[in-house]
Design a protein around this motif. Structure first.
Motif, PDB file in Angstrom:
ATOM      1  N   LYS A  10      -1.965   0.308  -9.676  1.00 25.48           N
ATOM      2  CA  LYS A  10      -1.912   1.152  -8.468  1.00 25.48           C
ATOM      3  C   LYS A  10      -0.817   0.677  -7.503  1.00 25.48           C
ATOM      4  N   THR A  11      -0.660  -0.637  -7.425  1.00 28.90           N
ATOM      5  CA  THR A  11       0.394  -1.175  -6.549  1.00 28.90           C
ATOM      6  C   THR A  11       1.764  -0.751  -7.066  1.00 28.90           C
ATOM      7  N   ARG A  12       1.949  -0.827  -8.386  1.00 29.34           N
ATOM      8  CA  ARG A  12       3.235  -0.404  -8.973  1.00 29.34           C
ATOM      9  C   ARG A  12       3.483   1.080  -8.710  1.00 29.34           C
ATOM     10  N   GLN A  13       2.410   1.877  -8.838  1.00 33.19           N
ATOM     11  CA  GLN A  13       2.511   3.325  -8.617  1.00 33.19           C
ATOM     12  C   GLN A  13       2.870   3.623  -7.150  1.00 33.19           C
ATOM     13  N   PHE A  14       2.199   2.918  -6.255  1.00 31.83           N
ATOM     14  CA  PHE A  14       2.466   3.087  -4.813  1.00 31.83           C
ATOM     15  C   PHE A  14       3.908   2.697  -4.495  1.00 31.83           C
ATOM     16  N   GLU A  15       4.342   1.587  -5.063  1.00 29.60           N
ATOM     17  CA  GLU A  15       5.727   1.144  -4.843  1.00 29.60           C
ATOM     18  C   GLU A  15       6.722   2.199  -5.339  1.00 29.60           C
ATOM     19  N   ALA A  16       6.444   2.746  -6.512  1.00 30.12           N
ATOM     20  CA  ALA A  16       7.365   3.736  -7.091  1.00 30.12           C
ATOM     21  C   ALA A  16       7.428   4.993  -6.225  1.00 30.12           C
ATOM     22  N   ARG A  17       6.266   5.431  -5.738  1.00 33.23           N
ATOM     23  CA  ARG A  17       6.254   6.664  -4.919  1.00 33.23           C
ATOM     24  C   ARG A  17       6.934   6.463  -3.579  1.00 33.23           C
ATOM     25  N   LEU A  18       6.688   5.300  -2.976  1.00 33.33           N
ATOM     26  CA  LEU A  18       7.325   5.002  -1.693  1.00 33.33           C
ATOM     27  C   LEU A  18       8.831   4.884  -1.835  1.00 33.33           C
ATOM     28  N   LYS A  19       9.246   4.222  -2.913  1.00 32.00           N
ATOM     29  CA  LYS A  19      10.670   4.018  -3.190  1.00 32.00           C
ATOM     30  C   LYS A  19      11.368   5.368  -3.280  1.00 32.00           C
ATOM     31  N   GLU A  20      10.720   6.299  -3.979  1.00 29.15           N
ATOM     32  CA  GLU A  20      11.285   7.635  -4.131  1.00 29.15           C
ATOM     33  C   GLU A  20      11.298   8.366  -2.780  1.00 29.15           C
ATOM     34  N   ARG A  21      10.194   8.269  -2.035  1.00 31.05           N
ATOM     35  CA  ARG A  21      10.076   8.964  -0.748  1.00 31.05           C
ATOM     36  C   ARG A  21      11.096   8.455   0.266  1.00 31.05           C
ATOM     37  N   LEU A  22      11.334   7.131   0.234  1.00 31.47           N
ATOM     38  CA  LEU A  22      12.264   6.525   1.195  1.00 31.47           C
ATOM     39  C   LEU A  22      13.703   6.502   0.677  1.00 31.47           C
ATOM     40  N   GLU A  23      13.890   6.955  -0.561  1.00 32.56           N
ATOM     41  CA  GLU A  23      15.209   6.914  -1.205  1.00 32.56           C
ATOM     42  C   GLU A  23      15.775   5.495  -1.144  1.00 32.56           C
ATOM     43  N   ALA A  24      14.886   4.520  -1.388  1.00 31.63           N
ATOM     44  CA  ALA A  24      15.243   3.104  -1.274  1.00 31.63           C
ATOM     45  C   ALA A  24      15.848   2.594  -2.579  1.00 31.63           C
ATOM     46  N   PRO A  25      16.881   1.730  -2.498  1.00 32.35           N
ATOM     47  CA  PRO A  25      17.427   1.146  -3.723  1.00 32.35           C
ATOM     48  C   PRO A  25      16.406   0.265  -4.441  1.00 32.35           C
ATOM     49  N   GLY A  26      15.575  -0.443  -3.669  1.00 32.92           N
ATOM     50  CA  GLY A  26      14.503  -1.258  -4.238  1.00 32.92           C
ATOM     51  C   GLY A  26      13.369  -1.336  -3.247  1.00 32.92           C
ATOM     52  N   LEU A  27      12.164  -1.654  -3.721  1.00 32.13           N
ATOM     53  CA  LEU A  27      11.012  -1.740  -2.812  1.00 32.13           C
ATOM     54  C   LEU A  27       9.949  -2.673  -3.386  1.00 32.13           C
ATOM     55  N   VAL A  28       9.423  -3.548  -2.545  1.00 32.89           N
ATOM     56  CA  VAL A  28       8.309  -4.411  -2.931  1.00 32.89           C
ATOM     57  C   VAL A  28       7.212  -4.269  -1.886  1.00 32.89           C
ATOM     58  N   ALA A  29       5.971  -4.070  -2.349  1.00 35.78           N
ATOM     59  CA  ALA A  29       4.830  -3.975  -1.438  1.00 35.78           C
ATOM     60  C   ALA A  29       4.309  -5.368  -1.124  1.00 35.78           C
ATOM     61  N   PHE A  30       3.883  -5.569   0.116  1.00 42.81           N
ATOM     62  CA  PHE A  30       3.275  -6.827   0.543  1.00 42.81           C
ATOM     63  C   PHE A  30       1.959  -6.531   1.260  1.00 42.81           C
ATOM     64  N   ASN A  31       1.270  -7.607   1.684  1.00 47.95           N
ATOM     65  CA  ASN A  31       0.007  -7.370   2.381  1.00 47.95           C
ATOM     66  C   ASN A  31       0.184  -7.132   3.878  1.00 47.95           C
ATOM     67  N   SER A  32       1.427  -7.172   4.370  1.00 54.45           N
ATOM     68  CA  SER A  32       1.708  -6.788   5.757  1.00 54.45           C
ATOM     69  C   SER A  32       3.213  -6.650   5.943  1.00 54.45           C
ATOM     70  N   CYS A  33       3.578  -6.053   7.063  1.00 55.16           N
ATOM     71  CA  CYS A  33       4.993  -5.971   7.444  1.00 55.16           C
ATOM     72  C   CYS A  33       5.480  -7.351   7.861  1.00 55.16           C
ATOM     73  N   THR A  34       4.603  -8.097   8.524  1.00 49.43           N
ATOM     74  CA  THR A  34       4.951  -9.454   8.939  1.00 49.43           C
ATOM     75  C   THR A  34       5.348 -10.280   7.716  1.00 49.43           C
ATOM     76  N   ALA A  35       4.570 -10.151   6.639  1.00 46.02           N
ATOM     77  CA  ALA A  35       4.884 -10.849   5.387  1.00 46.02           C
ATOM     78  C   ALA A  35       6.259 -10.424   4.880  1.00 46.02           C
ATOM     79  N   GLY A  36       6.528  -9.130   4.925  1.00 41.03           N
ATOM     80  CA  GLY A  36       7.819  -8.609   4.466  1.00 41.03           C
ATOM     81  C   GLY A  36       8.977  -9.176   5.270  1.00 41.03           C
ATOM     82  N   LEU A  37       8.810  -9.223   6.602  1.00 43.24           N
ATOM     83  CA  LEU A  37       9.859  -9.767   7.466  1.00 43.24           C
ATOM     84  C   LEU A  37      10.076 -11.252   7.184  1.00 43.24           C
ATOM     85  N   HIS A  38       8.965 -11.976   7.013  1.00 37.75           N
ATOM     86  CA  HIS A  38       9.040 -13.415   6.746  1.00 37.75           C
ATOM     87  C   HIS A  38       9.786 -13.678   5.434  1.00 37.75           C
ATOM     88  N   VAL A  39       9.340 -13.015   4.380  1.00 43.40           N
ATOM     89  CA  VAL A  39       9.980 -13.177   3.072  1.00 43.40           C
ATOM     90  C   VAL A  39      11.452 -12.779   3.148  1.00 43.40           C
TER      91      VAL A  39
END
Ligand SMILES: *Cc1c(COP(=O)(O)O)cnc(C)c1O
Length: 360
Positions: A10-39
């Motif tokens: 489900k996480t892979r599916q969510f990542e794929a759909r978001l990537k397409e929706r945002l027209e993003a070159p790449g996308l990784v899901a995390f457990n928060s935005c704070t985590a994403g900013l930190h990483v």
């Protein structure tokens, strides 16, 4: 159906759909935005001795993650109209230690990305966008999150699309594969491919990473939210426009603006009072709304006025005068897709009533 509960299909599916929706070159899901900013800061190698330019008018996480990597957040002011990062203030804040700019798409209104990218190019800086409010938003026709630089989104409960808690990072695919590893203990599962003799159980810890992965439970909520995102946004637009039409008529109020070159995600409706035209202050205005059963919030007490940052770096309120002034007279009205026309009318009636009673 899947029996998986933590990171899986489900996480892979969510990542794929978001990537397409945002027209993003790449996308990784995390457990928060704070985590994403930190990483994001870790993967760019930002650390002790480095400076990162952050707008003062933001949620604390934007500056906190800079502290987490041992770098210094340099807090700068925002523009008086959109309350987004002021490119001229950024230019003045750049030093030989500056490594990155972290603009925030405040309230869902995209920052002026062109002048920021120009500065970044001139001074060899990274741009890491705090796009917590900006799903979905466009700058000059292009979606926030569709570029190769890193941008972090939030799916926290109050955000435009939610997974209860959650977030993601968009950007260059290669960089994001490293980000995925850093956000999962620093475990490189692909490493086994380099050794024929090893099985699929094999992984190598390539650096001490973090436990930031999204779960399939969260992703399932996110997938359902994705189905409804366009409808959510259409309703936000109606509410936002209705507030502007009604409250724009009151001389004592400053309503939010949308620059012609952007499409805001309309995450927040931030109203500013005009103190010269009212006999009550912002706090009293909020109390008066509360007495009329209208809940509000304030986004935000600027970071340069927060005790930790004030004490550590010696900031004074006047160091970011636009943010300080905006803070003193701002409040956020309810803005979400479940508001009915009656709710919107109730809010407007309450605001109109308070302004009428307390006009100077
Ligand atoms: C909500 C928010 C965050 C943090 O998001 P989480 O998903 O809760 O970590 C960061 N920056 C801004 C501007 C936010 O509003």
């Amino acid at each position: 159906m899947s029996d998986w509960i933590t990171t899986g299909p489900k996480t892979r599916q969510f990542e794929a759909r978001l990537k397409e929706r945002l027209e993003a070159p790449g996308l990784v899901a995390f457990n928060s935005c704070t985590a994403g900013l930190h990483v994001g800061l870790v993967v760019l190698g930002i650390g002790p001795g480095d400076e990162v330019i952050v707008p003062s008018l933001t949620f604390c996480a934007t500056a906190n993650v800079v502290e987490h990597v041992g770098a210094r957040p340099v807090l700068v002011d925002v523009l008086p109209d959109t309350l987004t990062l002021d490119p001229q203030a950024v230019a003045r804040a750049i030093t030989p230690r500056t490594k990155a700019i972290m603009p925030v798409h405040y309230a869902g209104h995209p920052v002026q990305l062109d002048p920021l990218f120009h500065l970044a190019e001139q001074h060899h800086l990274h741009v890491v966008e705090d796009a917590a409010h900006a799903l979905p938003a466009r700058y000059k026709g292009r979606l926030v999150g569709s570029r190769k630089n890193l941008a972090a989104f939030s799916f926290y409960a109050t955000k435009n699309l939610t997974t209860a808690e959650g977030g993601c990072l968009t950007g260059d695919e290669e960089l994001l594969e490293k980000a995925r590893i850093i956000g999962h203990h620093g475990m490189d599962k692909e490493a086994w491919k380099r050794f024929d003799r090893s099985g699929s159980w094999y992984y190598e810890v390539v650096l001490p990473g973090f436990k930031y992965n999204m779960t399939d439970i969260q992703a399932s909520i996110g997938l359902r939210q994705m189905d409804r995102l366009d409808a959510f946004q259409a309703r936000r637009r109606q509410v936002f426009d209705a507030y502007n039409a009604r409250l724009g008529k009151l001389g004592a109020l400053q309503i939010p603006v949308e620059s012609p070159e952007v499409e805001s995600s309309l995450h927040l409706y931030v109203l500013r009072l005009k103190p010269a035209q009212l006999r009550i202050d912002r706090n009293r205005f909020i109390d008066e709304l509360k007495n009329r059963q209208i809940g509000t919030s304030v986004h935000y007490l600027p970071i340069h006025m927060q005790p930790f940052y004030r004490n550590k770096y010696g900031y004074r309120p006047e160091d970011c005068p636009v943010a300080a002034d905006a803070f003193s007279r701002m409040l956020s009205l309810p803005l979400h897709p479940r508001l009915t026309d009656q709710d919107v009318d109730d809010v407007c009636v309450a605001v109109e009533d308070i302004v009428r009673l307390h006009q100077a």
